[in-house]
Write a protein that holds these residues in place. Structure first.
Motif, PDB file in Angstrom:
ATOM      1  N   LEU A  96       4.216  -2.613  -7.715  1.00 22.54           N
ATOM      2  CA  LEU A  96       4.482  -4.248  -8.310  1.00 22.54           C
ATOM      3  C   LEU A  96       4.265  -5.394  -6.548  1.00 22.54           C
ATOM      4  N   ILE A  97       5.124  -4.599  -5.802  1.00 20.54           N
ATOM      5  CA  ILE A  97       4.724  -5.267  -4.694  1.00 20.54           C
ATOM      6  C   ILE A  97       3.612  -5.314  -4.005  1.00 20.54           C
ATOM      7  N   MET A  98       3.085  -3.806  -4.171  1.00 21.49           N
ATOM      8  CA  MET A  98       1.397  -4.529  -3.911  1.00 21.49           C
ATOM      9  C   MET A  98       0.738  -5.682  -4.669  1.00 21.49           C
ATOM     10  N   ALA A  99       0.802  -5.226  -5.954  1.00 19.90           N
ATOM     11  CA  ALA A  99       0.212  -6.221  -6.650  1.00 19.90           C
ATOM     12  C   ALA A  99       0.549  -7.533  -6.343  1.00 19.90           C
ATOM     13  N   GLY A 100       1.600  -8.156  -6.482  1.00 17.52           N
ATOM     14  CA  GLY A 100       2.132  -9.433  -6.029  1.00 17.52           C
ATOM     15  C   GLY A 100       1.640  -9.281  -4.651  1.00 17.52           C
ATOM     16  N   LEU A 101       1.826  -8.710  -3.429  1.00 14.52           N
ATOM     17  CA  LEU A 101       1.093  -9.252  -2.219  1.00 14.52           C
ATOM     18  C   LEU A 101      -0.545  -9.201  -1.999  1.00 14.52           C
ATOM     19  N   SER A 102      -1.262  -8.953  -3.164  1.00 13.39           N
ATOM     20  CA  SER A 102      -2.642  -9.007  -3.165  1.00 13.39           C
ATOM     21  C   SER A 102      -2.835  -9.843  -4.142  1.00 13.39           C
ATOM     22  N   VAL A 103      -1.839 -10.630  -4.759  1.00  9.29           N
ATOM     23  CA  VAL A 103      -2.466 -10.853  -5.823  1.00  9.29           C
ATOM     24  C   VAL A 103      -2.143 -12.821  -4.675  1.00  9.29           C
ATOM     25  N   ALA A 104      -1.075 -12.954  -3.423  1.00  9.73           N
ATOM     26  CA  ALA A 104      -0.833 -14.098  -3.075  1.00  9.73           C
ATOM     27  C   ALA A 104      -1.394 -13.607  -1.710  1.00  9.73           C
ATOM     28  N   ALA A 105      -1.959 -12.666  -1.257  1.00  9.49           N
ATOM     29  CA  ALA A 105      -2.902 -12.809   0.150  1.00  9.49           C
ATOM     30  C   ALA A 105      -4.511 -13.185  -0.482  1.00  9.49           C
ATOM     31  N   PHE A 106      -4.480 -13.015  -1.840  1.00  9.87           N
ATOM     32  CA  PHE A 106      -6.399 -13.502  -2.549  1.00  9.87           C
ATOM     33  C   PHE A 106      -5.957 -15.198  -2.534  1.00  9.87           C
ATOM     34  N   ILE A 129      -2.218  -3.441  -0.388  1.00  9.20           N
ATOM     35  CA  ILE A 129      -2.004  -2.345  -0.870  1.00  9.20           C
ATOM     36  C   ILE A 129      -2.508  -1.541   0.451  1.00  9.20           C
ATOM     37  N   GLY A 130      -3.365  -2.270   1.758  1.00  8.00           N
ATOM     38  CA  GLY A 130      -3.123  -1.060   3.137  1.00  8.00           C
ATOM     39  C   GLY A 130      -1.768  -1.792   3.546  1.00  8.00           C
ATOM     40  N   GLY A 131      -1.076  -3.028   3.200  1.00 10.01           N
ATOM     41  CA  GLY A 131      -0.147  -3.644   4.334  1.00 10.01           C
ATOM     42  C   GLY A 131       0.960  -2.353   3.750  1.00 10.01           C
ATOM     43  N   VAL A 132       1.769  -2.039   2.747  1.00  7.33           N
ATOM     44  CA  VAL A 132       2.069  -0.928   1.933  1.00  7.33           C
ATOM     45  C   VAL A 132       2.207  -0.227   2.617  1.00  7.33           C
ATOM     46  N   TYR A 133       0.865   1.011   2.434  1.00  2.00           N
ATOM     47  CA  TYR A 133       0.769   1.888   3.211  1.00  2.00           C
ATOM     48  C   TYR A 133       1.403   1.869   4.901  1.00  2.00           C
ATOM     49  N   THR A 134       0.817   1.021   5.097  1.00  2.00           N
ATOM     50  CA  THR A 134       0.859   1.218   6.506  1.00  2.00           C
ATOM     51  C   THR A 134       2.683   0.952   7.392  1.00  2.00           C
ATOM     52  N   TRP A 135       2.848   0.274   5.879  1.00  2.00           N
ATOM     53  CA  TRP A 135       4.280  -0.222   6.601  1.00  2.00           C
ATOM     54  C   TRP A 135       5.518   0.775   6.037  1.00  2.00           C
ATOM     55  N   VAL A 136       4.897   1.876   5.267  1.00  2.00           N
ATOM     56  CA  VAL A 136       5.901   3.008   4.998  1.00  2.00           C
ATOM     57  C   VAL A 136       4.837   4.127   5.834  1.00  2.00           C
ATOM     58  N   GLY A 137       4.625   4.208   6.705  1.00  2.95           N
ATOM     59  CA  GLY A 137       4.024   5.636   7.134  1.00  2.95           C
ATOM     60  C   GLY A 137       4.471   5.258   8.554  1.00  2.95           C
TER      61      GLY A 137
END
Length: 322
Positions: A96-106, A129-137
């Motif tokens: 949900l965070i990925m989806a919400g951030l993607s909408v906000a970025a769009f 999506i990449g931001g969340v992946y980077t953060w988790v990594g």
């Protein structure tokens, strides 16, 4: 020619994604979720009035949730990192965070740039999506590094406890109170599980497999062998602590030796891309004369493949197992 403001907006959006995720994480779960905290999250939850069994169930549920996320197509690539990072967000919440951030970025791209909706959607999806992946990594790498550094100190503390006559379960409880996070929360769960009747060696083995950590496997095997055949566990763990410290020093030395080769590979692969971006920003018509030729697109694809191959080969050459 001035630099296009759209590139600055793209970079700010990606950085903003990382900041928003980190801020939301700390807001929801509090500062005790931070790595290397002197007061562990487990003890903080207990001090706030939660029972020992409730805390254990919540922590186990959080750590087991990401292992089940491998069945989710988009999330399967992230589940291993999220499990090592012990992210308290559930897989559904991260999606949900990925989806919400993607909408906000769009939305931000649509308002701040003149790019088309398709380009904005692709860039927004990559940012969210990449931001969340980077953060988790980043969280996983930092947490695993801290655990590797803290493990020898934890074993030596257990050795001192065993030498003064404490049983191994009490030595684990002492570690769960004296050391900082993130290792103290892991050992705190083992201490709680042991208090409720679970075998300590089995709990250590499960933790080692979940973290995919070789040194933790050594500890689990040493405790299991001592339970089956007997012997002086304090001496065994003292030797194990020396071996782990020696491996850690060797790993640091190998990392220092291979650092130049790793950064050389990254620079050689990244510099042409940065040069291409700089040329297109400062002189957009630089490639107009050759853009329509038949070899332009195949040439770009070939260069990209060579750059990716360079990173892959340098990673293999510098990936030395310790």
């Amino acid at each position: 020619m001035p630099i296009s403001p759209e590139l600055i907006i793209y970079g700010l959006i990606f950085v903003g994604v990382l900041v928003v995720v980190e801020g939301a994480y700390l807001t929801v779960f509090g500062k005790s979720i931070s790595l290397n905290n002197r007061v562990s999250r487990r003890l903080d939850m207990m001090n706030k009035g939660q029972g020992r069994q409730d805390v254990l169930e919540q922590l186990r549920k959080e750590m087991a949730a990401h292992a089940k996320g491998t069945q989710i197509p988009l999330y399967s690539l992230l589940s291993d990192k999220a499990q090592k990072a012990a992210i308290a967000f559930s897989p559904e919440q991260l999606m949900l965070i990925m989806a919400g951030l993607s909408v906000a970025a769009f939305t931000a791209l649509t308002m701040g740039t003149e790019s088309g909706p398709i380009a904005n959607a692709v860039i927004a999806g990559a940012a969210g999506i990449g931001g969340v992946y980077t953060w988790v990594g980043m969280k996983a790498n930092k947490r695993m590094s801290l655990i590797e550094e803290q493990l020898p100190d934890a074993i030596e503390l257990m050795v001192r406890s065993l030498k003064v006559g404490h049983p191994f379960s009490s030595a684990v409880q002492i570690v769960a109170k004296e050391l900082p996070d993130p290792l103290v929360t892991e050992f705190g769960m083992i201490a709680d599980e042991s208090a409720y009747g679970r075998d300590v060696a089995e709990a250590l083995k499960e933790m080692a497999e979940r973290l995919d950590m070789q040194d933790m496997r050594f500890l689990a095997v040493a405790v299991a062998i001592q339970q089956q055949s007997g012997g002086n566990l304090a001496e065994i763990l003292a030797g194990l602590s020396s071996v782990i410290r020696a491996r850690f020093r060797l790993f640091r030395r190998v990392k220092a030796i291979t650092a130049e080769a790793k950064w050389s590979g990254k620079f050689l692969s990244g510099f042409p891309v940065l040069a291409l971006v700089f040329i297109n920003v400062t002189d957009p018509g630089y490639y107009d004369e050759v853009r329509e030729t038949a070899l332009f697109i195949p040439g770009c694809i070939a260069v990209g493949m060579f750059l990716a191959a360079n990173l892959f080969v340098m990673r293999i050459l510098t990936n030395i197992k310790v």
